[in-house]
Design a protein around this motif. Structure first.
Motif, mmCIF file in Angstrom:
data_model
loop_
_atom_site.group_PDB
_atom_site.id
_atom_site.type_symbol
_atom_site.label_atom_id
_atom_site.label_comp_id
_atom_site.label_asym_id
_atom_site.label_seq_id
_atom_site.Cartn_x
_atom_site.Cartn_y
_atom_site.Cartn_z
ATOM 1 N N ARG A 86 26.354 -28.061 21.964
ATOM 2 C CA ARG A 86 27.224 -27.692 23.080
ATOM 3 C C ARG A 86 28.653 -27.503 22.595
ATOM 4 O O ARG A 86 29.342 -26.550 22.990
ATOM 5 C CB ARG A 86 27.141 -28.768 24.163
ATOM 6 C CG ARG A 86 28.026 -28.508 25.365
ATOM 7 C CD ARG A 86 27.677 -27.202 26.059
ATOM 8 N NE ARG A 86 26.467 -27.302 26.855
ATOM 9 C CZ ARG A 86 25.800 -26.249 27.307
ATOM 10 N NH1 ARG A 86 26.217 -25.008 27.003
ATOM 11 N NH2 ARG A 86 24.717 -26.390 28.049
ATOM 12 N N LEU B 156 26.024 -23.899 23.680
ATOM 13 C CA LEU B 156 24.707 -23.673 24.266
ATOM 14 C C LEU B 156 23.913 -24.968 24.330
ATOM 15 O O LEU B 156 24.244 -25.956 23.668
ATOM 16 C CB LEU B 156 23.932 -22.602 23.485
ATOM 17 C CG LEU B 156 23.670 -22.818 21.981
ATOM 18 C CD1 LEU B 156 22.457 -23.701 21.726
ATOM 19 C CD2 LEU B 156 23.465 -21.468 21.297
ATOM 20 N N ASP B 157 22.861 -24.934 25.151
ATOM 21 C CA ASP B 157 21.928 -26.047 25.296
ATOM 22 C C ASP B 157 20.753 -25.779 24.360
ATOM 23 O O ASP B 157 19.947 -24.876 24.613
ATOM 24 C CB ASP B 157 21.456 -26.119 26.751
ATOM 25 C CG ASP B 157 20.331 -27.105 26.982
ATOM 26 O OD1 ASP B 157 19.830 -27.695 26.011
ATOM 27 O OD2 ASP B 157 19.932 -27.281 28.150
ATOM 28 N N ALA C 186 17.734 -23.149 25.558
ATOM 29 C CA ALA C 186 18.157 -21.780 25.221
ATOM 30 C C ALA C 186 16.985 -21.002 24.628
ATOM 31 O O ALA C 186 16.209 -21.535 23.825
ATOM 32 C CB ALA C 186 19.319 -21.828 24.221
ATOM 33 N N ASP C 187 16.845 -19.717 25.011
ATOM 34 C CA ASP C 187 15.777 -18.905 24.436
ATOM 35 C C ASP C 187 16.234 -18.310 23.107
ATOM 36 O O ASP C 187 17.400 -18.445 22.708
ATOM 37 C CB ASP C 187 15.331 -17.817 25.414
ATOM 38 C CG ASP C 187 16.462 -16.893 25.845
ATOM 39 O OD1 ASP C 187 17.443 -16.736 25.087
ATOM 40 O OD2 ASP C 187 16.368 -16.322 26.949
ATOM 41 N N THR D 16 19.302 -15.994 23.149
ATOM 42 C CA THR D 16 20.578 -16.706 23.260
ATOM 43 C C THR D 16 20.990 -17.289 21.919
ATOM 44 O O THR D 16 22.163 -17.224 21.524
ATOM 45 C CB THR D 16 20.460 -17.835 24.309
ATOM 46 O OG1 THR D 16 20.121 -17.264 25.575
ATOM 47 C CG2 THR D 16 21.769 -18.601 24.432
ATOM 48 N N LEU D 17 20.020 -17.843 21.200
ATOM 49 C CA LEU D 17 20.322 -18.423 19.889
ATOM 50 C C LEU D 17 20.730 -17.342 18.892
ATOM 51 O O LEU D 17 21.664 -17.534 18.100
ATOM 52 C CB LEU D 17 19.108 -19.195 19.370
ATOM 53 C CG LEU D 17 18.664 -20.388 20.221
ATOM 54 C CD1 LEU D 17 17.385 -20.993 19.667
ATOM 55 C CD2 LEU D 17 19.765 -21.453 20.286
ATOM 56 N N HIS E 76 12.142 -20.345 17.868
ATOM 57 C CA HIS E 76 13.204 -21.159 18.459
ATOM 58 C C HIS E 76 13.774 -22.146 17.439
ATOM 59 O O HIS E 76 14.997 -22.240 17.251
ATOM 60 C CB HIS E 76 12.644 -21.889 19.689
ATOM 61 C CG HIS E 76 13.660 -22.662 20.461
ATOM 62 N ND1 HIS E 76 13.832 -24.025 20.312
ATOM 63 C CD2 HIS E 76 14.569 -22.269 21.395
ATOM 64 C CE1 HIS E 76 14.801 -24.428 21.118
ATOM 65 N NE2 HIS E 76 15.250 -23.394 21.787
#
Length: 315
Positions: A145, A150-151, A155-156, A159-160, A179
């Motif tokens: 974070r 991001l979480d 997060a997909d 997003t990463l 992931h």
């Protein structure tokens, strides 16, 4: 010569410290029949002169040492100090053959394992004339974070990947990056360089998908209950030194985690390991610590080549 003497001194200190706990040093088999049981670790394959497969060089003595604890549940602890092997790992922080200290502490919690690991490292600093290092504790989710916004648990992959691109990382990686691959990339290239170079940093709260042979537990992150691994890692500065688990003892769950993706049956040694777990593994914690990495941090070495008597570049 100074570094060689420090290396010998470090190994002697580690042995003496664990012997003082009445733990047993174990000679684990280096040549094993097991296939890879961690997807991101490739093993060296051995063959007989006629080309017949003969097994692999081990990347960890874990299966053998856990079988030992199943057979002798009253043993206070056991450790292995010796070579392990990982194919395709070479660079400033990696050598295909390296020295690992791996131990299993009977009855230990994750907190106990962390305390033992920190104590060993602090003792090594003292033996080399260095002051104790400051200790920092961080939650895996909080680190992502703070440094990646991001979480990491929800997060997909898109997003990463965008986070990696935002930090200037070339995202043209393999098409099958999942992931955890993206999380590992962000951890190593974005977060680890931000860790205090003079401190020992303890990280907990790893995603359940990164449990390997650790138990799972329920924790809270940003007001949500999540499943995480009962696992920690310890860094010296941004250099990963040790990885520890509150060990999984459920034989059925362990069998599921060992299932290969290509429908191969478990190897004979894996079958013996699972049979030993069914017999009963004592409640314990296990830790693997890279001795070469530890010496790098203690001596401010920038390259693992500087702390090895013979590296892959100089064999």
């Amino acid at each position: 010569m100074d570094t060689l003497r420090q290396r010998a001194q470090l190994k002697r200190l580690l042995r003496e410290s664990l012997d003082a706990r009445d733990w047993l040093e174990i000679d684990a088999p280096v040549l094993i029949d097991s296939p890879d049981f961690e997807p991101n670790i490739a093993l060296f394959r051995a063959t007989l002169p006629d080309g017949t497969p003969a097994g692999s060089l081990h990347s960890s003595p874990e299966l053998s040492m856990k079988r030992l604890l199943c057979a002798y549940p009253d043993l206070p602890g056991a450790y292995y100090l010796g070579p392990v092997f990982r194919a395709f790992e070479a660079g400033r922080r990696h050598n295909p053959e390296f020295t690992m200290l791996e131990w299993y502490d009977n009855g230990a919690t994750l907190k106990t394992a962390i305390d033992t690991t920190v104590s060993l490292i602090q003792s090594a600093r003292e033996a080399l004339g260095l002051p104790p290092a400051a200790i920092e504790h961080h939650d895996y989710g909080a680190l992502f974070r703070r440094h990646c916004a991001l979480d990491p648990y929800h997060a997909d992959t898109d997003t990463l990947a965008q986070a990696a691109k935002h930090h200037g990382i070339d995202v043209a990686g393999p098409a099958d990056m999942g992931h955890d691959d993206w999380l590992d990339l962000l951890m190593s290239l974005v977060i680890e360089p931000q860790l205090d170079t003079a401190a020992l940093t303890v990280v907990t709260g790893y995603p359940a998908s990164q449990a390997a042979m650790a138990r799972l537990e329920t924790t809270q992150f940003e007001g949500r209950a999540i499943r995480t691994a009962a696992r920690f890692e310890i860094y010296g500065g941004g250099l990963e030194l040790a990885n520890g688990y509150h060990e999984l003892v459920d034989p059925d769950e362990q069998a599921r985690r060992l299932e290969p993706t290509d429908s191969r049956p478990p190897s004979p040694s894996q079958q013996r390991f699972l049979a030993a777990l069914a017999h009963g593994l004592p409640d314990c914690s296990g830790v693997a610590m890279g001795v070469d990495r530890l010496l790098m941090w203690l001596t401010d070495a920038e390259d693992i080549d500087a702390v090895l008597p013979f590296s892959a570049r100089r064999v």
